[in-house]
Design an enzyme around this catalytic site. Structure first.
Site, mmCIF file in Angstrom:
data_model
loop_
_atom_site.group_PDB
_atom_site.id
_atom_site.type_symbol
_atom_site.label_atom_id
_atom_site.label_comp_id
_atom_site.label_asym_id
_atom_site.label_seq_id
_atom_site.Cartn_x
_atom_site.Cartn_y
_atom_site.Cartn_z
ATOM 1 N N LYS A 54 0.825 -1.205 0.000
ATOM 2 C CA LYS A 54 0.000 0.000 0.000
ATOM 3 C C LYS A 54 0.862 1.259 0.000
ATOM 4 O O LYS A 54 0.581 2.233 -0.693
ATOM 5 C CB LYS A 54 -0.906 0.009 1.239
ATOM 6 N N ARG A 55 1.917 1.237 0.824
ATOM 7 C CA ARG A 55 2.721 2.453 0.978
ATOM 8 C C ARG A 55 3.441 2.843 -0.307
ATOM 9 O O ARG A 55 3.852 3.987 -0.470
ATOM 10 C CB ARG A 55 3.733 2.268 2.108
#
Length: 282
Positions: free
Chosen positions: A256-257
């Site tokens: 996600k990051r």
């Protein structure tokens, strides 16, 4: 449900939208259950009140349904069960296996920096044990003053309860030896989060009767600590199947990051559910 029925689960945290890596993990667990005539559970691990958001929970349910995944029973939402995790913490504390830690991240970093050779574990440098050495009356006084604190597992005390080494069964590998000591005095409740991932996941796997834990190989080291918690609490031991991780074109794990393309974005771009499932490794 028979004693040999396979029960798997998918347990995402609602901190963002699902990407292909999540789809791969969900499909892996779903297929194992469905092919064996077992049960597939969905759990939302939303203990962190800062990073988790209800709109992401709604999106997770929508994305999984769009992919064609179904689950058995109600979705377990961890934030609705905080007293259960608190009871587990109380049980461990009553046995002298937890202690309050008042250190800030800066305090810990300074002590580690001052150490000639700080040992490292799977999550980085190990906590040096500063608050473990505090006298009981000082601990009590600081708690009475309302000082923020985490709860740490006294690893030495926990290991002293074992009569023989811990192991776990990994599919395709057999019995593997555990080394929970490499986690040091792990945090089981943070100052801002009422219970840690490690405590909640083992509690819920036991409560929900999960027999086969499927998850990414990046979480395989955590199994050592989870088996220790299972031992301490008398919880049943599931079988484990850690699967490979999906990577991008550079070989980097989807995350996600790093703004990995989400299922919703692929769907909006015209991809079909079958295409997304294929890209997720079905």
């Amino acid at each position: 449900m028979g004693a040999t029925t396979i029960v798997t689960r998918f347990a995402p945290s609602p901190t963002g939208h699902l990407h292909l890596g999540h789809a791969h993990s969900a499909l892996f667990a779903w297929r194992r259950a469905r092919e064996a005539g077992g049960r597939f559970l969905l759990r939302i691990e939303d203990i962190d009140p800062v990073r988790c958001r209800p709109e992401f929970t709604d999106a997770i349910l929508e994305d999984l349904a769009w992919l064609g995944l179904d689950w058995d029973g109600e979705v377990r939402v961890q934030s609705a069960h905080l007293p259960e995790y608190g009871a587990t913490l109380d049980a461990l504390s009553a046995r002298g296996l937890l202690y309050p830690c008042f250190c800030t991240r800066a305090d810990i970093a300074r002590e580690i920096a001052a150490s000639a050779a700080a040992p490292h574990g799977p999550d980085g440098p190990l906590y040096p044990g500063t608050c473990r050495r505090l006298p009981a009356d000082e601990r009590a006084a600081r708690i009475a003053r309302g000082e923020p604190h985490a709860l740490r597992l006294d690893m030495a005390a926990a290991l002293a309860t074992m009569r023989e080494p811990l192991t776990f069964h990994e599919e395709r590998e057999g019995r593997l030896r555990c080394d929970p000591a490499r986690f040091g005095d792990a945090v089981l409740a943070r100052k801002d989060v009422p219970a840690s991932y490690h405590l909640c996941v083992t509690h819920d796997d036991a409560l929900q009767g999960v027999t086969l834990v499927t998850r990414g190989e990046d979480l395989k080291p955590a199994t050592d600590l989870h088996r220790l918690l299972q031992h301490l609490m008398g919880w049943p031991e599931p079988t484990y199947a850690h699967h490979g991780l999906l990577t991008d074109e550079t070989g980097k794990r989807l995350a996600k990051r790093d703004r990995a393309a989400t299922i919703r974005e692929m769907r909006a771009a015209g991809a079909t559910a079958a295409e997304v499932r294929g890209r997720a490794g079905e």
